[in-house]
Every structure is written in C-alpha cells, then in structure tokens.
Design an enzyme around this catalytic site. Structure first.
Site, short mmCIF file in Angstrom:
data_model
loop_
_atom_site.label_atom_id
_atom_site.label_comp_id
_atom_site.label_asym_id
_atom_site.label_seq_id
_atom_site.Cartn_x
_atom_site.Cartn_y
_atom_site.Cartn_z
N LYS A 180 0.84 -1.20 0.00
CA LYS A 180 0.00 0.00 0.00
C LYS A 180 0.88 1.25 0.00
O LYS A 180 0.68 2.16 -0.79
CB LYS A 180 -0.91 -0.04 1.23
CG LYS A 180 -1.84 1.14 1.33
CD LYS A 180 -2.80 0.97 2.50
CE LYS A 180 -3.52 2.28 2.74
NZ LYS A 180 -4.46 2.22 3.85
N GLU A 225 -4.92 -6.45 14.65
CA GLU A 225 -4.39 -5.14 14.26
C GLU A 225 -5.51 -4.10 14.30
O GLU A 225 -5.27 -2.92 14.53
CB GLU A 225 -3.75 -5.21 12.87
CG GLU A 225 -2.65 -4.18 12.65
CD GLU A 225 -1.90 -4.34 11.34
OE1 GLU A 225 -2.51 -4.22 10.26
OE2 GLU A 225 -0.68 -4.54 11.38
#
Ligand SMILES: O=P(O)(O)OC[C@H]1O[C@](O)(CO)[C@@H](O)[C@@H]1O
Length: 546
Positions: free
Chosen positions: A206, A353
């Site tokens: 990303k 996460e």
C-alpha cells in the site's frame, strides 16, 4: 459517545452474567428442543449455529440493547456513507466499495469512488486474462508460469489465504508463490523454483515503503536482471500494486504496470482491491469477482438486516459477551477445511491489528478489554494438539468451527470422517462429561475403589464451553468472500461498541523505528552501547557469533 461500560445495557449484562454463569448449556438443550431453531440463522447456504453459547433470550436481548445504545446503526451508516471514521488518519473506510456490485454511487468528499474501483477492476481483468491466455509473455516470449506476490501483512495474508482456499480452481500450469518475510530463506527458496523467463513479480505494498517488501523486491529485481541483463525487460516481469505512484516509479516500475488502490482501503481489508491480483491470476478474474459478489452480499446483509438477524452483529456481540463479561482472553478459529488453513492467520491480522487498541476515539484509556487474542488451525489437527486445553483447561476459549458439507476432492471415507469430528467437538465442548458419567463408564470397564475415583475426576469434562458453527455447502469463491466479509463486519461491530478506531495501527510503528536505529548501530565497528543493557548485550553477542 459514552464509554461502553457506562451504558445501561453494560450494567444489565454484568448483573445477567451472574445468573447465566450458574447455569449449564446441557440443561438448556434438554429443556428446549427449539433451541437450535431459536439461535441459528442462514445466510445463503451458510448456516450460522450459535445455539451452543452461554446465552438465553434475555442475554441476546441485552446484547442487542448494548449495540443500540452504542450507536451501532449510526456507525454503520457512517462507514457506508464514506465518513472519515478512521479519525487518527482522517480517512474513510470503504472496503465495501471495492465489492459494491450494485455500483450505486459511494461518495467520498463529494466524489463517487465507483468509477475508480471499476477502472482498476477492468485493468485487472485485462491483465490477468492476457497473462492467463498467453498474450502477455516473458521477455523471451515464453508463457508466464510462476507468479510471485511480494508483500507483507495485508499485502500478503489476504491473497495468500484466498489462493490457498481456492486451490481447486487454480489453473493447472500456473504456480502462485507468496514471499513476505525479509528472511532471505523465504525469497531464495521461492526463486529456486522459478525461472526468470517465466516468472512474474507482483510487488504489493500500500505504502511502497515497507522495509521487508522493498528489500525483497530489490533482491528479486537483481535476481531477474542477473539473467535477463536488460532493464527494458523489467516491464514484462514486474508490476506494482500500491497507492503510491511516485515511489512505484522511483523503483523502476512503469506507471502502466501499476494497479492502484486508495488510502480508504486498509491494508488488512484490501483483498478485494488490486491486492487480489495474484488471486485473479491464479483462478481467473471471473472467479475473483465471485469473491467480490459473496462479500457484497454480506455487506448488504450487514447494512440492512435487523440486528437480531444480522450474523456479523451477533458474532460480535457473542465475542463481547465472553471478552468483557466472562473474562475470556482469546478466541479460536478452527476450520475443518484444509483449504482454509491460513484463515486463522489472516483473521489474526484483521482482528488483532484492528481491535488491539487501548485508547478510545477520544484518545482516552478505554477502561475495559478490547480485542481478543485470535488463534487457531485446522481441525482435526488441532484436536491432537491443543484441544485438550479447550476441553479441560482452566481457560474459557470461545471457538468458531467452520466446515463445508462437500469437499472438492473425493476419497473414501475421508470427508465424512472429517465432518463427524466437526460435529463432535462442539457437542463435546457443550455437553462435557459429568463425574457420574465418568464413574459409570469406568465401572463398566472394570475399575473400582480409589483408582476409579481418581480416574473419574481426570475423565470429567466440565462442558459449557461456547462455540459457533459455520456450515456451508462447499468452499467456493463466493462462499469465501462471504465468510471474510462476515468476520470483517464482526470486527467493525466490536470496534464500534468499544468506541475505538479499528482502522489505524500505530502500535506497529515503535518496533519499526527501533529496528532502523539498530541497523545503523549494527553497521558500526564499535560495540553497541546506546540501548538498554539487554538489547546491547544481544546485539554484541550476535556480533561475536558472526
Ligand atoms: O502494504 P504495506 O504498506 O507494505 O503494509 C504492509 C502491512 O504493514 C502494516 O502497516 C503493519 O506494519 C500493515 O497494516 C500492513 O498490512
């Protein structure tokens, strides 16, 4: 938004917990033959059986009150309408747009994101088809045979899980590989199986700054050029999947070979974006789109179904019930489906996460437990490893069991045997074995006296251990998309009720920063002194061992 602990439903659940914890599920099943009908739901061919939980109708009603009082409906609306619910990074959270098969406009800052989504899907379709039918070939004209996805975390786990899950659909002359770790063994072991002339690298990141991915991508580039000896050939063998066009270009990848996604797609929610390119290459774009269809169908279910019939909402509320009221520390995901072997690892990132947070949306300590430790591995393997603790240990571990009624492969009694275990384990966890039953069984086996008594206690199972069962027809691309979306929305719901930001991951930064400093220290000749004595000692002993 007030803290969850101050909501009236929270207090009511605390009181209710005292009552429920005195009871046994076994008795509820005996008293109520309708329990399965009451506490199970269908979504397409997926059956969600949550009847083997420590709940009665009052529990469910109080949990639903909690969801309402926490403003869940408004929060779902905020996500779907492109509001910047990732407040620390000022970003929208729109993975639902990636699979918005209805194509209804989804606006972000007044601009519909769907044309961008559709453009990249079209680019993926064209590219994957051209590679698969051999229009796009390697620099010597040979067909692409190996595809190596280089990425880590969300840029690895989603496609790795999906490609493994959909193994039966993979084109037979095509070999997908996933390289994530900076440990050179992983890259080199993979490259040993590949030939430069027939290998395509997908550099998936990303940010295009992740240390592990960038080092692996540079090494792969060197390996490639060592044979190709022509930088011009790189464009036939390297593509990038990223939000960062500038860094992609600096790496030497032609922007035409870049597949874009956007900052409103969290890494761990990116499977349905161009990050899924390796999946499209492996199983074909049409089937990749079936994953999107399955996920979209669940997105619609989550958006529109009343909470009492909303599977992700119920999954989330049950998790909160154990996490916050019973003190359960972990949650196990146990697929009785070999092809779902990586699902627990994938969900570990998605859940831990996202919801491993200690401050609320206002930046204040949350004051209650947040995300559980998620873990698991396929059954029946786990039965012969850690299930002992789930059955008779001192910890409460809620479990999700998943299985497909039909296998893609057929061999004698294998699948029915697997399925019998899938049915047996939740039953055993619910029912347990009483001391009297253990005594009676031992008596039948000829035991008596002190020996019988001692063994009877060891053979007693408390039962009353909660499980959810997910039973689907067959692990198809659509089913996989649906299962993943169910868990994504479960995670969203829990984060919404806990009033935390499920979409940043600040906790991974400190270690990364320290690793950079340490790498500089390691390059120096002098002994390392700038850290605590343990870290100094480890680094200096490492030098001695070289
Ligand atoms: O796709 P990127 O930017 O390389 O990041 C990889 C992974 O690293 C993380 O940022 C954690 O370090 C994850 O959230 C992410 O999925």
């Amino acid at each position: 938004m007030p803290q969850a602990t101050s909501l009236p439903a929270w207090h009511a659940l605390q009181e209710h917990h005292k009552e429920i914890s005195q009871q046994h599920m076994r008795d509820w099943f005996e008293a109520d033959p309708q329990r399965f009908d009451k506490f199970s739901l269908h979504f397409e061919d997926i059956l969600f059986d949550y009847s083997k939980n420590l709940i009665n109708e009052t529990t469910v009603s109080l949990l639903l009150d909690l969801a309402r009082q926490a403003g869940l409906a408004e929060k779902i609306g905020a996500m779907y309408s492109g509001q910047k619910i990732n407040t620390t990074e000022n970003r929208a959270v729109l993975h639902i747009a990636l699979r918005n098969r209805s194509n209804r406009p989804i606006y972000l800052d007044g601009r519909d994101v769907m044309p961008d989504v559709n453009r990249v899907l079209e680019q993926m379709r064209q590219f994957s088809e051209e590679v698969r039918i051999g229009i796009r070939r390697g620099y010597t004209g040979k067909r692409i045979r190996d595809v190596v996805n280089i990425g880590i975390g969300g840029s690895d786990l989603g496609p790795y899980t999906a490609v493994t899950a959909l193994t039966p659909y993979i084109k037979s002359d095509f070999r997908p590989h996933f390289v994530s770790n900076v440990d050179e063994s992983e890259l080199l072991d993979t490259l040993d199986q590949c030939d430069q002339e027939t290998t395509l690298f997908l550099v998936a990141s990303k940010t295009f700054t992740t240390q592990e991915t960038m080092i692996n991508a540079h090494s792969a580039r060197q390996w490639f050029l060592a044979k190709a000896r022509d930088e011009g050939a790189i464009s036939k063998h390297f593509v990038a999947i990223s939000t960062n066009a500038k860094l992609v270009q600096e790496f030497g990848i032609d922007p035409d070979n870049m597949f874009e996604f956007w900052d409103w797609v969290g890494g761990r929610y990116s499977l349905c974006s161009a990050i899924g390119l390796s999946v499209a290459l492996a199983i074909g774009m049409e089937r990749f789109e079936k994953i999107l269809d399955g996920a979209h169908a669940v997105d619609e279910h989550f958006r529109t179904a009343p909470f009492e019939r909303n599977i992700p909402v119920l999954m989330a509320l049950l998790g909160i019930w154990y996490n916050n009221f019973f003190g359960a520390e972990s949650h196990a995901v146990l697929p009785y489906d070999h092809h779902l072997a990586h699902l627990p690892t994938y969900l570990q990132q998605a859940d831990m996460e996202s919801n491993g947070k200690g401050v609320d949306l206002q930046g204040k300590p949350v004051g209650h437990q947040t995300g559980p430790i998620l873990w698991g591995q396929p059954g029946a393997n786990g039965q012969h490893a850690f299930y002992q603790l789930i059955h008779q240990g001192t910890k409460l571990i809620p479990c999700d069991f998943l299985a497909g009624a039909q296998s893609h492969r057929h061999l004698g009694a294998h699948h029915p045997t697997l399925m019998s275990n899938f049915f047996a384990q939740p039953e055993a966890l619910m029912r347990g074995r009483t001391l009297e039953q253990a005594r009676a069984e031992l008596k039948k086996e000829g035991y008596s006296g002190e020996q019988l008594e001692k063994l009877a206690h060891a053979k007693t199972f408390p039962g009353n251990r909660p499980t959810n069962s997910f039973l689907y027809r067959k692990l198809t691309p659509r089913t996989l998309g649906s299962l993943i979306a169910l868990y994504e929305h479960k995670i969203f719901t829990q984060g919404a009720i806990w009033n935390i930001n499920s979409y940043d991951q600040m906790g991974v930064e400190l270690g990364k920063q320290l690793a950079n400093t340490i790498q500089t220290d390691m390059a120096k000749d002098a002994p390392t002194t700038g850290h605590d004595c343990s870290t100094n000692g480890l680094i200096n002993y490492y030098r001695q061992l070289l």
